[in-house]
Write a protein that holds these residues in place. Structure first.
Motif, PDB file in Angstrom:
ATOM      1  N   GLN A  22      52.224  34.300  32.390  1.00  0.00           N
ATOM      2  CA  GLN A  22      51.908  35.043  33.873  1.00  0.00           C
ATOM      3  C   GLN A  22      50.595  35.650  34.058  1.00  0.00           C
ATOM      4  N   ILE A  23      50.510  35.710  35.351  1.00  0.00           N
ATOM      5  CA  ILE A  23      49.409  36.402  36.222  1.00  0.00           C
ATOM      6  C   ILE A  23      49.516  37.660  36.951  1.00  0.00           C
ATOM      7  N   VAL A  24      48.988  38.603  36.650  1.00  0.00           N
ATOM      8  CA  VAL A  24      48.307  39.665  37.424  1.00  0.00           C
ATOM      9  C   VAL A  24      47.528  39.737  38.037  1.00  0.00           C
ATOM     10  N   PHE A  25      47.324  40.262  39.153  1.00  0.00           N
ATOM     11  CA  PHE A  25      46.049  40.672  39.976  1.00  0.00           C
ATOM     12  C   PHE A  25      46.438  42.088  39.486  1.00  0.00           C
ATOM     13  N   GLN A  26      45.735  43.010  39.668  1.00  0.00           N
ATOM     14  CA  GLN A  26      45.294  44.720  39.545  1.00  0.00           C
ATOM     15  C   GLN A  26      43.665  45.604  39.067  1.00  0.00           C
ATOM     16  N   LYS A  27      43.493  46.537  39.740  1.00  0.00           N
ATOM     17  CA  LYS A  27      42.658  46.776  38.887  1.00  0.00           C
ATOM     18  C   LYS A  27      42.052  46.889  37.472  1.00  0.00           C
ATOM     19  N   ASP A  28      41.601  46.686  37.501  1.00  0.00           N
ATOM     20  CA  ASP A  28      40.411  46.603  36.316  1.00  0.00           C
ATOM     21  C   ASP A  28      40.527  48.302  35.449  1.00  0.00           C
ATOM     22  N   ASN A  74      47.780  34.986  31.134  1.00  0.00           N
ATOM     23  CA  ASN A  74      47.927  34.839  29.756  1.00  0.00           C
ATOM     24  C   ASN A  74      47.970  32.550  28.788  1.00  0.00           C
ATOM     25  N   GLY A  75      46.586  32.504  29.670  1.00  0.00           N
ATOM     26  CA  GLY A  75      47.287  30.532  29.181  1.00  0.00           C
ATOM     27  C   GLY A  75      46.252  30.696  27.879  1.00  0.00           C
ATOM     28  N   GLY A 123      44.189  34.420  26.345  1.00  0.00           N
ATOM     29  CA  GLY A 123      44.876  34.528  27.591  1.00  0.00           C
ATOM     30  C   GLY A 123      43.263  34.935  28.327  1.00  0.00           C
ATOM     31  N   THR A 124      43.606  34.773  29.332  1.00  0.00           N
ATOM     32  CA  THR A 124      41.945  35.653  29.978  1.00  0.00           C
ATOM     33  C   THR A 124      41.928  36.663  30.888  1.00  0.00           C
ATOM     34  N   LYS A 125      40.469  37.543  30.947  1.00  0.00           N
ATOM     35  CA  LYS A 125      41.075  38.885  31.799  1.00  0.00           C
ATOM     36  C   LYS A 125      39.469  38.388  32.796  1.00  0.00           C
ATOM     37  N   ILE A 126      39.448  38.228  33.783  1.00  0.00           N
ATOM     38  CA  ILE A 126      38.379  38.037  35.465  1.00  0.00           C
ATOM     39  C   ILE A 126      38.109  39.308  35.949  1.00  0.00           C
ATOM     40  N   THR A 127      36.828  39.856  35.584  1.00  0.00           N
ATOM     41  CA  THR A 127      37.212  41.327  36.735  1.00  0.00           C
ATOM     42  C   THR A 127      35.996  40.192  38.256  1.00  0.00           C
ATOM     43  N   PHE A 128      35.803  40.857  39.119  1.00  0.00           N
ATOM     44  CA  PHE A 128      35.168  40.966  40.709  1.00  0.00           C
ATOM     45  C   PHE A 128      34.422  41.890  40.887  1.00  0.00           C
ATOM     46  N   LEU A 129      33.342  42.092  40.918  1.00  0.00           N
ATOM     47  CA  LEU A 129      32.133  43.157  41.032  1.00  0.00           C
ATOM     48  C   LEU A 129      31.614  43.446  42.177  1.00  0.00           C
ATOM     49  N   GLY A 130      32.154  42.380  42.546  1.00  0.00           N
ATOM     50  CA  GLY A 130      31.401  42.946  44.612  1.00  0.00           C
ATOM     51  C   GLY A 130      29.805  42.142  44.473  1.00  0.00           C
TER      52      GLY A 130
END
Length: 616
Positions: free
Chosen positions: A53-59, A76-77, A171-178
């Protein structure tokens, strides 16, 4: 001294920052998604039934603390351990995880960091271990990318409460701050309004990520579900299906053609654009297009959008550009992509030569259903654009002599040798002749060449009171195929008609010249427009000689001999200008420009010793 290639932190930071000038601003979406897929596939090697499962969303966690929307990607790797985050996350090319596409960890870093100088937050969990976080940002005081320090450590341990629900054991969560604390990274980057995969063509704030992923991924990975989740509007939630599935679902027909060192997947799309988008709300690219695919992902795609560009013209789909999608798949054993994954190369050089060959080969192997569509749409477009009938009507009075229909009263006296046959709205092929003008005159029900009224030139000695007619002054023009050596055109006085030989050598030469000039127009479409222009000219030439000059029949016959009519091709500058004008109206090419010496040389070459010298 080490015999291994190493890098300096400041130097590597400089290289990464400058990648912003060449790297598409949406490429990091591809890289983070690919990394997530490979993390899941490493788990699936052990457990083939594992559902990725891969999800793109707001953190959500970041928003709770900072009240700013930041895009995050959750998978969920297999996750990244403390040691991996601490020892390898800041090293380019240091990944030891056997990535399928052999970026060695460089792709994500060099594509994401230039567009996220404020930072990228990596939170990861591995089985039977707590989660850890690393925040990488650009330190403008040092001009370097580095990890932020938290309580004298770069890798911070996470509380279990911040673990996303999608992650259970790992699994992993990566957040892009710009580039700033206040930047909303769920919105489209302004750089993508002109660049990126779509070259500025897809600008929707709610669909830019889904459009990119649905197009970039030609085929989706088995047993991995990728979704975009809009936490404020569930109607914007989208499951990624891949570009092939998107086109296949929209297509009326599809197939595949094998070329030399490449394959082309083709799709025939419905004419109604609404039918292509009803089921996906604009998150898929289901328009006429030319795409290049390598290793199951789209490297580049060009399409007929709001501008006049037509990437399919050189492939033989000039008029069906909105109905045909071609996906070129070069042999992966022969060609390799560049680091930015925007083009393919062979032995370090762009594969331009191969593209030219593929275009030509495709046109010899184009499926009949696509050929027939192109022909039908070409005829409709040219018929709509040419409208020479309207121009002929505008100038009809210039080609009429005063002709009178005999009154029912009294005697009449006309010059019999100046009468001619008129009548009928039908040409030699029995088709309706739209060139008829005026409300009086020939009966449109009459056959071509049949006498409806005997018309003549009123002479001074006549006492007849006639009725002035508004007859069609132009001859009927038909098309015949009589070979290269036959005359360009032949005039038949008795039926007031002209036959144009579409096989004539000089016609073929002029068409080939125009087609080769920009390589964007197919032979048949250029020939059709050229023949319409010649018909337009010949009708005026014949009408002038017959109706205006006052010549005797013998003079008319000589003036309209086959040799004389060949002059319809003499003014090539005017013909090519008119041809360019019509092609531009059809939005198929950029204007070719003025008549220059290269056109002159072309005709000298094809007609040696018969063309005048061009002086300065």
């Amino acid at each position: 001294m080490s015999n291994k290639l190493t890098g300096d932190s400041a130097g590597m930071s400089y290289i990464i920052s400058n990648m912003k000038n060449t790297m598409p601003a949406d490429q990091y979406i591809r890289e983070v998604n690919k990394n997530a897929e490979e993390a899941i596939q490493r788990v699936q090697k052990i457990d083939p039934e594992y559902k990725g499962q891969i999800v793109f969303q707001k953190d959500q966690e970041y928003y709770k603390k900072n009240k700013v929307d930041k895009l995050c990607v959750i998978d969920n790797g297999d996750g990244m351990s403390y040691d991996f985050l601490n020892n390898y996350m800041l090293k380019l090319g240091a990944s030891l995880r056997g990535n399928k596409h052999k970026n060695f960890g460089a792709g994500f870093k060099i594509s994401a960091l230039p567009f996220n100088s404020y930072g990228i937050i990596v939170c990861s969990w591995v089985k039977n271990s707590p989660g850890y976080m690393l925040w990488v940002h650009y330190n403008d005081k040092k001009d370097e990318y580095e990890a932020k320090m938290f309580n004298k450590t770069y890798v911070l341990r996470l509380e279990d409460s911040v673990k996303p629900k999608e992650i259970t054991d790992h699994g992993t969560k990566i957040t892009f701050l710009g580039d700033s604390k206040s930047q909303n990274t769920t919105l489209i980057n302004p750089l993508l309004l002109k660049g990126g995969l779509f070259k500025g063509g897809r600008k929707g704030q709610s669909t830019w990520i889904t459009s990119f992923l649905n197009t970039k991924k030609y085929f989706i990975e088995k047993n991995i579900k990728t979704t975009y989740r809009d936490l404020s509007n569930v109607r914007n939630n989208v499951t990624i299906v891949g570009h092939y599935h998107s086109l296949q679902q929209a297509a009326l027909s599809k197939g595949s053609v094998t070329l030399n060192k490449a394959t082309v997947d083709w799709f025939l799309l419905p004419a109604d654009q609404q039918k292509r988008t009803d089921h996906h709300g604009g998150s898929r690219l289901t328009v006429g297009q030319l795409a290049t695919v390598h290793e199951d992902e789209v490297l580049k795609v060009d399409y007929a959008g709001k501008s006049d560009r037509n990437p399919l013209a050189a492939w033989g789909h000039q008029y069906s550009k909105t109905r045909v999608a071609l996906v070129l798949k070069p042999d992966i054993n022969e060609f390799r992509p560049n680091l930015e994954r925007t083009n393919i190369f062979k032995e370090g050089l762009e594969a331009n030569e191969y593209f030219e060959n593929w275009k030509e080969e495709w046109q010899t192997k184009t499926p009949e259903i696509l050929k027939n569509l192109e022909k039908t749409m070409m005829e409709k477009a040219i018929e709509k654009s040419s409208r020479f009938e309207d121009e002929l009507k505008k100038y009809a009075n210039l080609f009429r002599s005063d002709q009178y229909m005999v009154s029912s009263k009294g005697d009449f006296q006309i010059e019999k040798d100046k009468t001619f046959k008129t009548g009928g709205n039908k040409n030699l092929l029995g088709d309706e002749n739209l060139g008829d003008v005026g409300e009086s005159g020939p009966n449109p029900d009459k056959e071509y060449g049949e006498i409806e009224q005997e018309l003549g030139i009123k002479v001074d000695v006549s006492k007849t009171r006639g009725v002035l007619t508004q007859n069609n002054p132009y001859p009927n023009v038909g098309k015949v195929e009589e070979g290269e050596d036959a005359p360009i055109a032949q005039y038949v006085h008795d039926t007031y008609s002209v036959d144009i030989n579409t096989d004539a050598l000089q016609i073929r030469q002029l068409v080939e010249h125009r087609v080769k000039k920009d390589k964007a127009n197919n032979y048949e479409s250029v020939k059709k427009i050229l023949l319409d222009i010649l018909e337009f000219q010949i009708k005026q030439q014949v009408a002038h000689i017959v109706n205006i000059t006052g010549w005797e029949s013998e003079q008319i016959t000589r003036a309209l001999s086959s040799e004389a009519l060949s002059a319809c091709l003499a003014n090539k500058s005017m013909i090519l200008e008119k041809l360019d004008q019509k092609l531009v109206e059809l939005k198929s090419v950029v204007p070719a420009g003025d008549w220059k010496r290269d056109e002159h040389k072309f005709h000298v070459k094809n007609n040696p010793n018969k063309f005048p010298v061009l002086f300065k």
